[in-house]
Design a protein around this motif. Sequence first.
Motif, PDB file in Angstrom:
ATOM      1  N   ALA A 199      -7.234   2.667   6.412  1.00  0.00           N
ATOM      2  CA  ALA A 199      -6.432   1.505   6.016  1.00  0.00           C
ATOM      3  C   ALA A 199      -5.748   0.879   7.223  1.00  0.00           C
ATOM      4  O   ALA A 199      -5.721  -0.348   7.370  1.00  0.00           O
ATOM      5  CB  ALA A 199      -5.397   1.909   4.971  1.00  0.00           C
ATOM      6  N   ALA A 200      -5.205   1.723   8.110  1.00  0.00           N
ATOM      7  CA  ALA A 200      -4.510   1.207   9.296  1.00  0.00           C
ATOM      8  C   ALA A 200      -5.482   0.477  10.220  1.00  0.00           C
ATOM      9  O   ALA A 200      -5.135  -0.565  10.787  1.00  0.00           O
ATOM     10  CB  ALA A 200      -3.813   2.345  10.038  1.00  0.00           C
ATOM     11  N   SER A 201      -6.677   0.987  10.351  1.00  0.00           N
ATOM     12  CA  SER A 201      -7.646   0.350  11.250  1.00  0.00           C
ATOM     13  C   SER A 201      -8.185  -0.963  10.682  1.00  0.00           C
ATOM     14  O   SER A 201      -8.704  -1.785  11.428  1.00  0.00           O
ATOM     15  CB  SER A 201      -8.798   1.307  11.559  1.00  0.00           C
ATOM     16  N   ALA A 202      -8.033  -1.147   9.369  1.00  0.00           N
ATOM     17  CA  ALA A 202      -8.498  -2.381   8.730  1.00  0.00           C
ATOM     18  C   ALA A 202      -7.318  -3.254   8.291  1.00  0.00           C
ATOM     19  O   ALA A 202      -7.490  -4.150   7.473  1.00  0.00           O
ATOM     20  CB  ALA A 202      -9.368  -2.041   7.528  1.00  0.00           C
ATOM     21  N   ARG A 203      -6.148  -3.011   8.843  1.00  0.00           N
ATOM     22  CA  ARG A 203      -4.922  -3.728   8.465  1.00  0.00           C
ATOM     23  C   ARG A 203      -5.123  -5.229   8.508  1.00  0.00           C
ATOM     24  O   ARG A 203      -5.724  -5.766   9.419  1.00  0.00           O
ATOM     25  CB  ARG A 203      -3.793  -3.346   9.427  1.00  0.00           C
ATOM     26  N   ALA A 209      -1.483   3.742   1.256  1.00  0.00           N
ATOM     27  CA  ALA A 209      -1.988   4.918   1.970  1.00  0.00           C
ATOM     28  C   ALA A 209      -0.841   5.708   2.590  1.00  0.00           C
ATOM     29  O   ALA A 209      -0.856   6.940   2.602  1.00  0.00           O
ATOM     30  CB  ALA A 209      -2.991   4.498   3.041  1.00  0.00           C
ATOM     31  N   PHE A 210       0.169   5.001   3.089  1.00  0.00           N
ATOM     32  CA  PHE A 210       1.361   5.629   3.665  1.00  0.00           C
ATOM     33  C   PHE A 210       2.039   6.523   2.623  1.00  0.00           C
ATOM     34  O   PHE A 210       2.353   7.683   2.881  1.00  0.00           O
ATOM     35  CB  PHE A 210       2.320   4.537   4.158  1.00  0.00           C
ATOM     36  N   PHE A 211       2.262   5.966   1.436  1.00  0.00           N
ATOM     37  CA  PHE A 211       2.931   6.729   0.388  1.00  0.00           C
ATOM     38  C   PHE A 211       2.054   7.863  -0.139  1.00  0.00           C
ATOM     39  O   PHE A 211       2.566   8.923  -0.522  1.00  0.00           O
ATOM     40  CB  PHE A 211       3.404   5.809  -0.736  1.00  0.00           C
ATOM     41  N   ALA A 212       0.744   7.679  -0.114  1.00  0.00           N
ATOM     42  CA  ALA A 212      -0.156   8.751  -0.526  1.00  0.00           C
ATOM     43  C   ALA A 212      -0.067   9.932   0.435  1.00  0.00           C
ATOM     44  O   ALA A 212      -0.083  11.094   0.006  1.00  0.00           O
ATOM     45  CB  ALA A 212      -1.596   8.234  -0.598  1.00  0.00           C
ATOM     46  N   VAL A 213       0.066   9.646   1.732  1.00  0.00           N
ATOM     47  CA  VAL A 213       0.235  10.717   2.717  1.00  0.00           C
ATOM     48  C   VAL A 213       1.547  11.452   2.457  1.00  0.00           C
ATOM     49  O   VAL A 213       1.600  12.693   2.456  1.00  0.00           O
ATOM     50  CB  VAL A 213       0.201  10.173   4.166  1.00  0.00           C
ATOM     51  N   ALA A 214       2.625  10.699   2.241  1.00  0.00           N
ATOM     52  CA  ALA A 214       3.931  11.312   1.994  1.00  0.00           C
ATOM     53  C   ALA A 214       3.892  12.210   0.755  1.00  0.00           C
ATOM     54  O   ALA A 214       4.384  13.346   0.784  1.00  0.00           O
ATOM     55  CB  ALA A 214       5.004  10.235   1.846  1.00  0.00           C
ATOM     56  N   GLY A 252      -2.548  -7.534   8.604  1.00  0.00           N
ATOM     57  CA  GLY A 252      -1.224  -8.082   8.885  1.00  0.00           C
ATOM     58  C   GLY A 252      -0.111  -7.149   8.455  1.00  0.00           C
ATOM     59  O   GLY A 252      -0.329  -6.107   7.841  1.00  0.00           O
ATOM     60  N   ASP A 253       1.121  -7.551   8.809  1.00  0.00           N
ATOM     61  CA  ASP A 253       2.299  -6.770   8.439  1.00  0.00           C
ATOM     62  C   ASP A 253       2.425  -6.727   6.923  1.00  0.00           C
ATOM     63  O   ASP A 253       2.157  -7.702   6.241  1.00  0.00           O
ATOM     64  CB  ASP A 253       3.567  -7.383   9.033  1.00  0.00           C
ATOM     65  N   GLY A 254       2.847  -5.601   6.413  1.00  0.00           N
ATOM     66  CA  GLY A 254       3.048  -5.471   4.983  1.00  0.00           C
ATOM     67  C   GLY A 254       1.769  -5.382   4.177  1.00  0.00           C
ATOM     68  O   GLY A 254       1.769  -5.671   2.982  1.00  0.00           O
ATOM     69  N   ASP A 255       0.673  -4.993   4.808  1.00  0.00           N
ATOM     70  CA  ASP A 255      -0.601  -4.855   4.104  1.00  0.00           C
ATOM     71  C   ASP A 255      -0.432  -3.823   2.981  1.00  0.00           C
ATOM     72  O   ASP A 255      -0.080  -2.673   3.233  1.00  0.00           O
ATOM     73  CB  ASP A 255      -1.683  -4.397   5.080  1.00  0.00           C
ATOM     74  N   PRO A 256      -0.675  -4.214   1.728  1.00  0.00           N
ATOM     75  CA  PRO A 256      -0.454  -3.298   0.615  1.00  0.00           C
ATOM     76  C   PRO A 256      -1.366  -2.065   0.640  1.00  0.00           C
ATOM     77  O   PRO A 256      -0.986  -1.006   0.152  1.00  0.00           O
ATOM     78  CB  PRO A 256      -0.709  -4.147  -0.638  1.00  0.00           C
ATOM     79  N   THR A 257      -2.533  -2.197   1.231  1.00  0.00           N
ATOM     80  CA  THR A 257      -3.436  -1.051   1.330  1.00  0.00           C
ATOM     81  C   THR A 257      -2.865  -0.004   2.265  1.00  0.00           C
ATOM     82  O   THR A 257      -2.898   1.193   1.976  1.00  0.00           O
ATOM     83  CB  THR A 257      -4.831  -1.499   1.820  1.00  0.00           C
ATOM     84  N   VAL A 258      -2.315  -0.448   3.382  1.00  0.00           N
ATOM     85  CA  VAL A 258      -1.702   0.484   4.340  1.00  0.00           C
ATOM     86  C   VAL A 258      -0.460   1.110   3.715  1.00  0.00           C
ATOM     87  O   VAL A 258      -0.226   2.319   3.849  1.00  0.00           O
ATOM     88  CB  VAL A 258      -1.352  -0.233   5.666  1.00  0.00           C
ATOM     89  N   GLU A 259       0.319   0.297   3.026  1.00  0.00           N
ATOM     90  CA  GLU A 259       1.532   0.819   2.391  1.00  0.00           C
ATOM     91  C   GLU A 259       1.181   1.880   1.342  1.00  0.00           C
ATOM     92  O   GLU A 259       1.809   2.942   1.286  1.00  0.00           O
ATOM     93  CB  GLU A 259       2.312  -0.320   1.741  1.00  0.00           C
TER      94      GLU A 259
END
Length: 89
Positions: free
Chosen positions: A22-26, A37-42, A28-35
């Motif tokens: 997700a981070a490599s395919a970001r 994925a972030f919470f899934a890691v947590a 822009g800022d606030g990308d919901p996919t990255v967000e």
Amino acid sequence: MSIDPRVALQSLTTALEEHLIAASARRGDGDPTVEAAFFAVADAFEVYDDSLYEAYGEVTPLEVIDDVEEIDEEEDSEDEDEDLEIVED
């Protein structure tokens, strides 16, 4: 019901891999996919840490940061400490 730490570790590893994708395919800022994925890691980390503790009485040296404001406040207090100076009479 406790989860096998090996299963929880595999879930954490998968979440980390998905976060990297997700981070490599970001897009822009606030990308919901990255967000997401972030919470899934947590979430996966907390399950792993809990299962590790339940099974073996051990924890990792890591922790999930609950709030970005906490980080800002800690950095501000460190900056304030650096600005302090001891003045001798």
